[in-house]
Structure formats: structure tokens, C-alpha cells
Design a protein around this motif. Sequence first.
Motif, PDB file in Angstrom:
ATOM      1  N   LYS A 133      -0.810  18.784  77.329  1.00 29.29           N
ATOM      2  CA  LYS A 133      -0.374  17.576  76.631  1.00 29.29           C
ATOM      3  C   LYS A 133      -0.819  17.593  75.170  1.00 29.29           C
ATOM      4  O   LYS A 133      -0.097  17.133  74.285  1.00 29.29           O
ATOM      5  N   TYR A 134      -2.000  18.122  74.932  1.00 33.36           N
ATOM      6  CA  TYR A 134      -2.486  18.241  73.552  1.00 33.36           C
ATOM      7  C   TYR A 134      -1.579  19.168  72.754  1.00 33.36           C
ATOM      8  O   TYR A 134      -1.170  18.847  71.633  1.00 33.36           O
ATOM      9  N   PHE A 135      -1.250  20.318  73.330  1.00 28.28           N
ATOM     10  CA  PHE A 135      -0.348  21.237  72.635  1.00 28.28           C
ATOM     11  C   PHE A 135       1.029  20.599  72.438  1.00 28.28           C
ATOM     12  O   PHE A 135       1.681  20.799  71.403  1.00 28.28           O
ATOM     13  N   ALA A 136       1.482  19.841  73.426  1.00 29.69           N
ATOM     14  CA  ALA A 136       2.792  19.189  73.320  1.00 29.69           C
ATOM     15  C   ALA A 136       2.827  18.215  72.161  1.00 29.69           C
ATOM     16  O   ALA A 136       3.800  18.176  71.388  1.00 29.69           O
ATOM     17  N   THR A 137       1.756  17.423  71.994  1.00 31.82           N
ATOM     18  CA  THR A 137       1.730  16.487  70.868  1.00 31.82           C
ATOM     19  C   THR A 137       1.637  17.236  69.537  1.00 31.82           C
ATOM     20  O   THR A 137       2.162  16.778  68.521  1.00 31.82           O
ATOM     21  N   GLY A 138       0.975  18.412  69.549  1.00 35.46           N
ATOM     22  CA  GLY A 138       0.931  19.221  68.338  1.00 35.46           C
ATOM     23  C   GLY A 138       2.308  19.708  67.935  1.00 35.46           C
ATOM     24  O   GLY A 138       2.686  19.641  66.758  1.00 35.46           O
ATOM     25  N   TYR A 139       3.082  20.182  68.909  1.00 33.82           N
ATOM     26  CA  TYR A 139       4.440  20.623  68.599  1.00 33.82           C
ATOM     27  C   TYR A 139       5.338  19.444  68.230  1.00 33.82           C
ATOM     28  O   TYR A 139       6.245  19.580  67.398  1.00 33.82           O
ATOM     29  N   ALA A 140       5.073  18.278  68.841  1.00 31.49           N
ATOM     30  CA  ALA A 140       5.843  17.085  68.468  1.00 31.49           C
ATOM     31  C   ALA A 140       5.571  16.722  67.013  1.00 31.49           C
ATOM     32  O   ALA A 140       6.485  16.342  66.271  1.00 31.49           O
ATOM     33  N   ARG A 141       4.316  16.826  66.591  1.00 35.04           N
ATOM     34  CA  ARG A 141       3.979  16.566  65.192  1.00 35.04           C
ATOM     35  C   ARG A 141       4.700  17.550  64.280  1.00 35.04           C
ATOM     36  O   ARG A 141       5.216  17.185  63.217  1.00 35.04           O
ATOM     37  N   LYS A 142       4.735  18.837  64.705  1.00 35.83           N
ATOM     38  CA  LYS A 142       5.422  19.846  63.901  1.00 35.83           C
ATOM     39  C   LYS A 142       6.902  19.504  63.776  1.00 35.83           C
ATOM     40  O   LYS A 142       7.499  19.626  62.694  1.00 35.83           O
ATOM     41  N   ALA A 143       7.513  19.065  64.881  1.00 42.89           N
ATOM     42  CA  ALA A 143       8.929  18.686  64.844  1.00 42.89           C
ATOM     43  C   ALA A 143       9.150  17.510  63.908  1.00 42.89           C
ATOM     44  O   ALA A 143      10.144  17.468  63.175  1.00 42.89           O
ATOM     45  N   VAL A 144       8.232  16.547  63.913  1.00 41.16           N
ATOM     46  CA  VAL A 144       8.354  15.391  63.017  1.00 41.16           C
ATOM     47  C   VAL A 144       8.262  15.838  61.565  1.00 41.16           C
ATOM     48  O   VAL A 144       9.021  15.372  60.705  1.00 41.16           O
ATOM     49  N   GLU A 145       7.350  16.764  61.271  1.00 37.22           N
ATOM     50  CA  GLU A 145       7.191  17.215  59.890  1.00 37.22           C
ATOM     51  C   GLU A 145       8.420  17.978  59.411  1.00 37.22           C
ATOM     52  O   GLU A 145       8.904  17.766  58.300  1.00 37.22           O
ATOM     53  N   ILE A 146       8.937  18.872  60.255  1.00 35.98           N
ATOM     54  CA  ILE A 146      10.147  19.611  59.886  1.00 35.98           C
ATOM     55  C   ILE A 146      11.315  18.653  59.686  1.00 35.98           C
ATOM     56  O   ILE A 146      12.103  18.782  58.740  1.00 35.98           O
ATOM     57  N   SER A 147      11.422  17.684  60.590  1.00 31.19           N
ATOM     58  CA  SER A 147      12.498  16.695  60.472  1.00 31.19           C
ATOM     59  C   SER A 147      12.346  15.870  59.200  1.00 31.19           C
ATOM     60  O   SER A 147      13.344  15.533  58.551  1.00 31.19           O
ATOM     61  N   LEU A 148      11.109  15.557  58.823  1.00 31.41           N
ATOM     62  CA  LEU A 148      10.885  14.768  57.616  1.00 31.41           C
ATOM     63  C   LEU A 148      11.360  15.519  56.378  1.00 31.41           C
ATOM     64  O   LEU A 148      11.994  14.933  55.492  1.00 31.41           O
ATOM     65  N   VAL A 149      11.066  16.807  56.298  1.00 30.96           N
ATOM     66  CA  VAL A 149      11.545  17.616  55.176  1.00 30.96           C
ATOM     67  C   VAL A 149      13.065  17.546  55.092  1.00 30.96           C
ATOM     68  O   VAL A 149      13.648  17.347  54.017  1.00 30.96           O
ATOM     69  N   SER A 150      13.716  17.684  56.250  1.00 30.81           N
ATOM     70  CA  SER A 150      15.174  17.633  56.292  1.00 30.81           C
ATOM     71  C   SER A 150      15.694  16.244  55.917  1.00 30.81           C
ATOM     72  O   SER A 150      16.674  16.114  55.172  1.00 30.81           O
ATOM     73  N   GLN A 151      15.043  15.200  56.400  1.00 32.92           N
ATOM     74  CA  GLN A 151      15.493  13.834  56.122  1.00 32.92           C
ATOM     75  C   GLN A 151      15.381  13.501  54.634  1.00 32.92           C
ATOM     76  O   GLN A 151      16.282  12.869  54.066  1.00 32.92           O
ATOM     77  N   VAL A 152      14.276  13.887  54.020  1.00 27.98           N
ATOM     78  CA  VAL A 152      14.107  13.608  52.591  1.00 27.98           C
ATOM     79  C   VAL A 152      15.191  14.320  51.790  1.00 27.98           C
ATOM     80  O   VAL A 152      15.804  13.738  50.884  1.00 27.98           O
ATOM     81  N   ALA A 153      15.438  15.593  52.120  1.00 30.87           N
ATOM     82  CA  ALA A 153      16.460  16.343  51.396  1.00 30.87           C
ATOM     83  C   ALA A 153      17.840  15.727  51.593  1.00 30.87           C
ATOM     84  O   ALA A 153      18.611  15.565  50.631  1.00 30.87           O
ATOM     85  N   THR A 154      18.171  15.356  52.819  1.00 33.84           N
ATOM     86  CA  THR A 154      19.481  14.777  53.108  1.00 33.84           C
ATOM     87  C   THR A 154      19.657  13.443  52.395  1.00 33.84           C
ATOM     88  O   THR A 154      20.731  13.155  51.840  1.00 33.84           O
TER      89      THR A 154
END
Length: 488
Positions: free
Chosen positions: A165-186
Motif C-alpha cells: 500500500k505504501y508503494f501504491a501511494t508512492g506510484y499514485a503520487r508519481k501519477a499525480v505529478e506527471i498529470s500535473l505537468v501535463s495539465q499545466v501545459a495543456t
Amino acid sequence: MRRLSLIAAAIAALATGCTMAPKYERPAAPVSSSFPTGGVYATQPAAAHDGARSANGAFAADIGWRDFFVDARLQRLIDIALKNNRDLRVAMLNVQAAQAQYRITRSELFPTLGAQASQSKQRTPANMSLFNQTIQNTYSVGLNASWEIDLFGRVQSLKDQALAKYFATGYARKAVEISLVSQVATQYLQVLQADDLLAVTRQTLKSASDSYRIVKLQFDNGAASELDVSQASTVMESAAANLQAQERARAQAVNALVLLLGEPMPADLPGGMPLDGQKLLTDIPAGVPSDLLLRRPDIMEAEQNLLAANANIGAARAAFFPRISLTGSFGTLSPSLGGLFAAGSAAWGFAPTITLPIFEGGQNLANLDLANIEKKIEVAQYEKTIQSAFRDVADGLAARGTFDQQIAALERDTAAQQRRLDLSALRYRQGVDSYLGVLTAQQDLYAVQQTLIAARTQRLASLVTLYQALGGGWIERTGDVPREVGAG
């Protein structure tokens, strides 16, 4: 039969020193072994051409976002968002919370030790006491220890579940960060689109206003009809209304961008590039779908959730078997405070406990059934995540294979519409055609200009989305060592 299989699993677990969780096997990816080809997918951009930049064969996950986006203003906005965005902040705190929960669960594998000091006072009726000692005092000081011997891996399984579960939340955070980069650019592209639409609308409004004044002057001199004046007014007022709508749209686009940034728009932003000068990387290789398993954080998050569900089965199985606990104490005991540490005051106790479930109303069986069902749910979620990732990439490839030709056609159409307007205006001034031809040409030119701007924006947005879909946006610069998913 179920109890026999559980006993067999317990014997195997004791023999190997493992938990009673099932052996994990990664589900097969429920997608094709390659992305679609042919048709709209066959015309993917090649290496750099016409001043475009090239990825030089690097995969998206290995390309830093500062190398994918070259607009200095956009780079600054992304940097601000990564420091201040509240969704990302919550995702990072979730990682810390999951890490703390893992430490809590892991601590149950170790003995607990505590110190205790107590005093008790008791009065006994005189007719029931010896030697009229009606008041009895007891003082004690000592250490208490307890430990559950995890013979069947219950606590170990719970620890493995918490770790996943700890690793899962870590990857979820990574997905949020990648998505944020994309959202700001879009969203930044949406602001640039609004700027271009405003420029076209202002030009159209100026042209329409000039035409209206000419036609109105001709009408006043008897050289034009009232119908011509009304038609000229229609184009002018329509452009004026569109201008207000687009001003509003731009303000709202900026507001959405500010929300992503997490702070007001800075006044010292560097100069930016226009919409048609962004020059994003267009030739990033897609690879094969199996690459996504190691590059998409949402897929890795789903797999960690599956691993957590698998470990939970081990804990549910272990609940059918005895729990052995050792508790003990050592200290001193005395009827007086001064005698606590006198010779002969030592006291100790040792109490091993074995708890064996005999009848629990079907609770353990239900928990095991629930654990198995939850694992099946996580398998389905994992497979769906892979399918969604495959679709994201396929959509991006379809867009990348068609937008260049669409925009080239729209640019030719825009040039033709402009020529048509010029000719219609010339024919009207020479008295060959009515003003309706000029009106229609103006409206058609304005419409195709808006369509061209929208297509340019959609093309760039699709490239940003494809970069995200292929796992890009986690590192800042190409060549950087990727951070751990739990890093701050």
C-alpha cells in the motif's frame, strides 16, 4: 476440503519460513502485443524536419519535461505548480501517511517492552483480617514484555500488505505529478489559443467596422441599399459579441491555470512563445505495450494494490490457526515503599498463551472469502488500467498521425478564403456583385481561422497527452536520475 487445504498451506509456510499468501503471478496484459498500425497510424512524424526538434529515439520516461517543453514561460509555470499545487501536496502527504502505517504494522513483529510502577491499597473489615491489619499496601516496580510468535505469518502478511500500500501511494503520487505537468501545459495552451482567437476576432472586427463605415457612407450618398448596411452591421456586431465571449474565455483559462499553480500568477514571468512556435517533440517512439508496465505509474500503482490484496489472503488464512503470545514481567514487590529493593523482594511472571479459533460464527471463512474477492477485484482493476493506458497511447498515435495533414489543409483553406474575400470586396466595389458575397466570404474566413487555431491547439495538446501517456514528466531534465516514488 477448505480446512485441509489451509492445513497444507500452513505446513508449507512453516517449512519454508514464508507467509500463507498465495504465490504471486502477474496477470497477463489483456491487450495486443503491439500498438495499432496502418491507416491513421501509418503517417507518424519522422525525425526533425522544418526546424522541428527530435527526441533522437529516447523514450518519453527518459526525456525531462524541460527538454520536452522549450517555452521559458511554460517551464516556469510548471516549476511553480510542482512546488505549490495542493493536489500534489495531498498526494505527497498520503505517501507519508502510508509509510507511517507501514511502520506501525511492522512494529507488531517485534516484542514490546514497558516499565510499570504501581501502588494498591485495600481495607479489610476487622473481623476478617489477621492481627487487626485492616489496611494492606502493595508496591511494585518492574518491566513487562509481550510478543506474538508469528508462526503462521499473519503479522508478516499484514506487514507485506502495508508495504504494498505504501508503494501504491508512492506510484499514485508519481501519477499525480506527471498529470500535473501535463495539465499545466495543456491549460497554458488554452491561454495561448484564447490569445490567438482574440487577435483574429479583433482583426475581423476592425475589418468589419471599416466595411460598415464604407457601406454606411455609400448608403448616405445613395450608392448602397439599406440591406447592404444591415448585412455589414451583422458581421460587425457578431464579431463584437465574439470578442466579449473570448475575453471571458481567456480570463477563465487564466483562472484555471492559477488554480493549478497553487498561487497567484507571478508578475515576473519570462517571455513566452506563440502557439505556433511551441515546437514540442513529435517523434517520441511509442515502443511496445509491455513497456507501459514499467513506465506508467498508474499501472504500477494498480499492481501494488494487487500485491496488497494477495498478502491480505495470507493474513486471512493465518487466522484459522493458533496465535501464540508470550507475556512476562520482572520486578520487585513489597508491602512498603521502603522495602521495594530489599533482598528477597524480586518478583516475576511468565504467561504463554495459545488462542485457537473453534467457533467464530463463520467470521474467518467470510474474511477469507472477502480477501479472495478483493484480489479478483484488484486483478480486474489492474487489467483495466493496462487497457486504459493502451487506449491513451493509441489515441495519441492516431492524433499524431493526422493533425499535421489536417492543419496543412486548413492553412490552404484559410489562404483561399482570404483570397475569396479580397475578390468579393473588389467585385462589390466595382458593382458586379451584391454585398452578400462579401458578407459570406468574411464569415467563412473568420470560421476557418478559428478552426485552424483550434486544430493547432489540439495538435499540441495531443502531443502533451501522448508524452504523459508514455510515462513522461517525472524527471526535470534528460539524463537526471529518477527519484524514488516516495521521495519528497
